[in-house]
Write a protein that holds these residues in place. Structure first.
Motif, PDB file in Angstrom:
ATOM      1  N   ARG A  48       0.829  -1.218   0.000  1.00 30.05           N
ATOM      2  CA  ARG A  48       0.000   0.000   0.000  1.00 30.05           C
ATOM      3  C   ARG A  48       0.858   1.261   0.000  1.00 30.05           C
ATOM      4  NH1 ARG A  48      -3.132  -3.437   2.989  1.00 30.05           N
ATOM      5  NH2 ARG A  48      -2.220  -2.868   4.988  1.00 30.05           N
ATOM      6  N   THR A  49       1.934   1.260   0.772  1.00 33.46           N
ATOM      7  CA  THR A  49       2.831   2.411   0.810  1.00 33.46           C
ATOM      8  C   THR A  49       3.488   2.630  -0.546  1.00 33.46           C
ATOM      9  OG1 THR A  49       3.294   1.972   3.140  1.00 33.46           O
ATOM     10  CG2 THR A  49       4.837   3.403   1.982  1.00 33.46           C
ATOM     11  N   LEU A  50       3.954   1.553  -1.147  1.00 29.36           N
ATOM     12  CA  LEU A  50       4.628   1.640  -2.436  1.00 29.36           C
ATOM     13  C   LEU A  50       3.687   2.150  -3.520  1.00 29.36           C
ATOM     14  CD1 LEU A  50       7.342   1.024  -3.844  1.00 29.36           C
ATOM     15  CD2 LEU A  50       6.465  -1.270  -4.293  1.00 29.36           C
ATOM     16  N   THR A  51       2.482   1.608  -3.580  1.00 33.11           N
ATOM     17  CA  THR A  51       1.534   2.060  -4.608  1.00 33.11           C
ATOM     18  C   THR A  51       1.076   3.495  -4.359  1.00 33.11           C
ATOM     19  OG1 THR A  51      -0.288   1.003  -3.413  1.00 33.11           O
ATOM     20  CG2 THR A  51       0.708  -0.231  -5.236  1.00 33.11           C
ATOM     21  N   LYS A  52       0.952   3.877  -3.092  1.00 34.36           N
ATOM     22  CA  LYS A  52       0.550   5.251  -2.785  1.00 34.36           C
ATOM     23  C   LYS A  52       1.629   6.239  -3.218  1.00 34.36           C
ATOM     24  CE  LYS A  52      -1.303   8.004   0.999  1.00 34.36           C
ATOM     25  NZ  LYS A  52      -1.651   8.014   2.418  1.00 34.36           N
ATOM     26  N   GLU A  53       2.886   5.907  -2.947  1.00 34.51           N
ATOM     27  CA  GLU A  53       3.985   6.781  -3.354  1.00 34.51           C
ATOM     28  C   GLU A  53       4.065   6.912  -4.871  1.00 34.51           C
ATOM     29  OE1 GLU A  53       7.587   5.194  -1.782  1.00 34.51           O
ATOM     30  OE2 GLU A  53       7.058   5.652   0.291  1.00 34.51           O
ATOM     31  N   LEU A  54       3.918   5.779  -5.566  1.00 34.57           N
ATOM     32  CA  LEU A  54       4.099   5.781  -7.015  1.00 34.57           C
ATOM     33  C   LEU A  54       2.884   6.296  -7.772  1.00 34.57           C
ATOM     34  CD1 LEU A  54       6.049   2.441  -7.435  1.00 34.57           C
ATOM     35  CD2 LEU A  54       6.948   4.769  -7.498  1.00 34.57           C
ATOM     36  N   SER A  55       1.715   6.297  -7.147  1.00 34.03           N
ATOM     37  CA  SER A  55       0.537   6.800  -7.849  1.00 34.03           C
ATOM     38  C   SER A  55       0.617   8.316  -8.031  1.00 34.03           C
ATOM     39  CB  SER A  55      -0.739   6.412  -7.105  1.00 34.03           C
ATOM     40  OG  SER A  55      -0.765   7.026  -5.831  1.00 34.03           O
ATOM     41  N   ALA A  56       1.374   8.987  -7.205  1.00 36.43           N
ATOM     42  CA  ALA A  56       1.539  10.431  -7.335  1.00 36.43           C
ATOM     43  C   ALA A  56       2.452  10.787  -8.503  1.00 36.43           C
ATOM     44  CB  ALA A  56       2.088  11.009  -6.041  1.00 36.43           C
ATOM     45  N   GLU A  57       3.330   9.851  -8.877  1.00 39.64           N
ATOM     46  CA  GLU A  57       4.268  10.087  -9.972  1.00 39.64           C
ATOM     47  C   GLU A  57       3.739   9.421 -11.234  1.00 39.64           C
ATOM     48  OE1 GLU A  57       8.077   8.722  -8.712  1.00 39.64           O
ATOM     49  OE2 GLU A  57       7.873   9.662  -6.759  1.00 39.64           O
ATOM     50  N   SER A  58       3.581  10.189 -12.270  1.00 43.74           N
ATOM     51  CA  SER A  58       3.001   9.647 -13.495  1.00 43.74           C
ATOM     52  C   SER A  58       4.086   9.123 -14.433  1.00 43.74           C
ATOM     53  CB  SER A  58       2.171  10.713 -14.201  1.00 43.74           C
ATOM     54  OG  SER A  58       3.011  11.783 -14.586  1.00 43.74           O
ATOM     55  N   PHE A  59       3.681   8.209 -15.279  1.00 42.34           N
ATOM     56  CA  PHE A  59       4.563   7.685 -16.317  1.00 42.34           C
ATOM     57  C   PHE A  59       3.812   7.780 -17.632  1.00 42.34           C
ATOM     58  CE2 PHE A  59       6.115   4.242 -19.013  1.00 42.34           C
ATOM     59  CZ  PHE A  59       7.457   4.577 -19.062  1.00 42.34           C
ATOM     60  N   ASP A  60       4.399   8.472 -18.566  1.00 45.81           N
ATOM     61  CA  ASP A  60       3.763   8.671 -19.855  1.00 45.81           C
ATOM     62  C   ASP A  60       4.381   7.704 -20.866  1.00 45.81           C
ATOM     63  OD1 ASP A  60       2.297   9.651 -21.922  1.00 45.81           O
ATOM     64  OD2 ASP A  60       3.428  11.526 -22.117  1.00 45.81           O
ATOM     65  N   LEU A  61       3.534   6.908 -21.505  1.00 38.40           N
ATOM     66  CA  LEU A  61       4.035   5.938 -22.483  1.00 38.40           C
ATOM     67  C   LEU A  61       4.643   6.612 -23.712  1.00 38.40           C
ATOM     68  CD1 LEU A  61       1.311   3.152 -22.331  1.00 38.40           C
ATOM     69  CD2 LEU A  61       3.657   3.040 -21.525  1.00 38.40           C
ATOM     70  N   ALA A  62       4.368   7.878 -23.895  1.00 41.72           N
ATOM     71  CA  ALA A  62       4.975   8.603 -25.012  1.00 41.72           C
ATOM     72  C   ALA A  62       6.475   8.788 -24.811  1.00 41.72           C
ATOM     73  CB  ALA A  62       4.295   9.955 -25.183  1.00 41.72           C
ATOM     74  N   ASN A  63       6.930   8.640 -23.559  1.00 42.83           N
ATOM     75  CA  ASN A  63       8.350   8.824 -23.257  1.00 42.83           C
ATOM     76  C   ASN A  63       9.139   7.513 -23.274  1.00 42.83           C
ATOM     77  OD1 ASN A  63       7.872  11.545 -22.876  1.00 42.83           O
ATOM     78  ND2 ASN A  63       7.499  11.304 -20.688  1.00 42.83           N
ATOM     79  N   VAL A  64       8.604   6.503 -23.908  1.00 43.53           N
ATOM     80  CA  VAL A  64       9.268   5.197 -23.925  1.00 43.53           C
ATOM     81  C   VAL A  64      10.623   5.274 -24.606  1.00 43.53           C
ATOM     82  CG1 VAL A  64       9.077   2.845 -24.853  1.00 43.53           C
ATOM     83  CG2 VAL A  64       7.124   3.907 -23.783  1.00 43.53           C
ATOM     84  N   ASP A  65      10.766   6.146 -25.590  1.00 42.62           N
ATOM     85  CA  ASP A  65      12.047   6.252 -26.277  1.00 42.62           C
ATOM     86  C   ASP A  65      13.152   6.821 -25.393  1.00 42.62           C
ATOM     87  OD1 ASP A  65      10.708   8.651 -26.219  1.00 42.62           O
ATOM     88  OD2 ASP A  65      11.547   9.367 -28.113  1.00 42.62           O
TER      89      ASP A  65
END
Length: 134
Positions: A48-65
Motif C-alpha cells: 500500500r505504501t509503495l503504490t501510494k507513493e508511485l501513484s503520485a508520480e506519473s509515467f507517460d508511455l509517449a516517453n518510452v524512447d
C-alpha cells in the motif's frame, strides 16, 4: 528391564518426558504461524505504501524512447512471488517471459488481490534510475 516398564511411576515419567520433548515443537509451530501472519501484514502495508507513493508520480508511455534499461522492481517481484499460488510460480520460473505471460493471464497476486498494476524500474538516458507504476 521388564519390571522397569511395569512400574506406574516409570510410565508417568515417560509421559512427562515425552510431553516436554514435544512441547517446544508445539510452541515453535505457533511462533512460525504468528510470524507468517506478521509477514503478511507487513507485506500488505509495504504494498500500500509503495503504490501510494508511485501513484503520485506519473509515467507517460509517449516517453518510452527515453528509457535505456527496464526491469521489474525487486520489492514488487518479491510480493508477487510470496502472494501467488506456488503452482503459478513454478511456471514463472521457466524463463523471463513466463512471468509476463502470467501477468497477461491475470494469474499473479499481490497483497491487494490480483496484480493489476506493474511496478518497474528503468534507467533514463541521463543514467538516473527511476521507479514507476503502470
Amino acid at each position: 528391564m521388564q519390571q522397569f516398564y511395569q512400574n506406574p511411576l516409570n510410565n508417568m515419567g515417560r509421559w512427562i518426558i515425552t510431553i516436554f520433548l514435544l512441547l517446544p515443537g508445539l510452541v515453535q509451530a505457533q511462533g512460525i504461524y504468528s510470524s507468517f501472519e506478521d509477514l503478511l501484514k507487513t507485506q500488505g502495508e509495504k504494498y500500500r505504501t509503495l503504490t501510494k507513493e508511485l501513484s503520485a508520480e506519473s509515467f507517460d508511455l509517449a516517453n518510452v524512447d527515453l528509457i535505456d534499461n527496464i526491469q521489474l522492481d525487486e520489492t514488487y517481484l518479491n510480493l508477487l512471488i510470496q502472494n501467488t499460488p506456488s503452482r503459478y510460480i513454478l511456471l514463472a520460473s521457466n524463463d523471463r517471459c513466463s512471468i509476463y505471460d502470467l501477468m497477461n493471464a491475470n494469474l499473479l497476486n499481490t497483497p491487494g488481490g490480483r496484480a493489476q498494476k506493474v511496478i518497474f524500474k528503468y534507467k533514463n538516458k541521463k543514467g538516473k534510475v527511476l521507479t514507476r507504476m503502470l
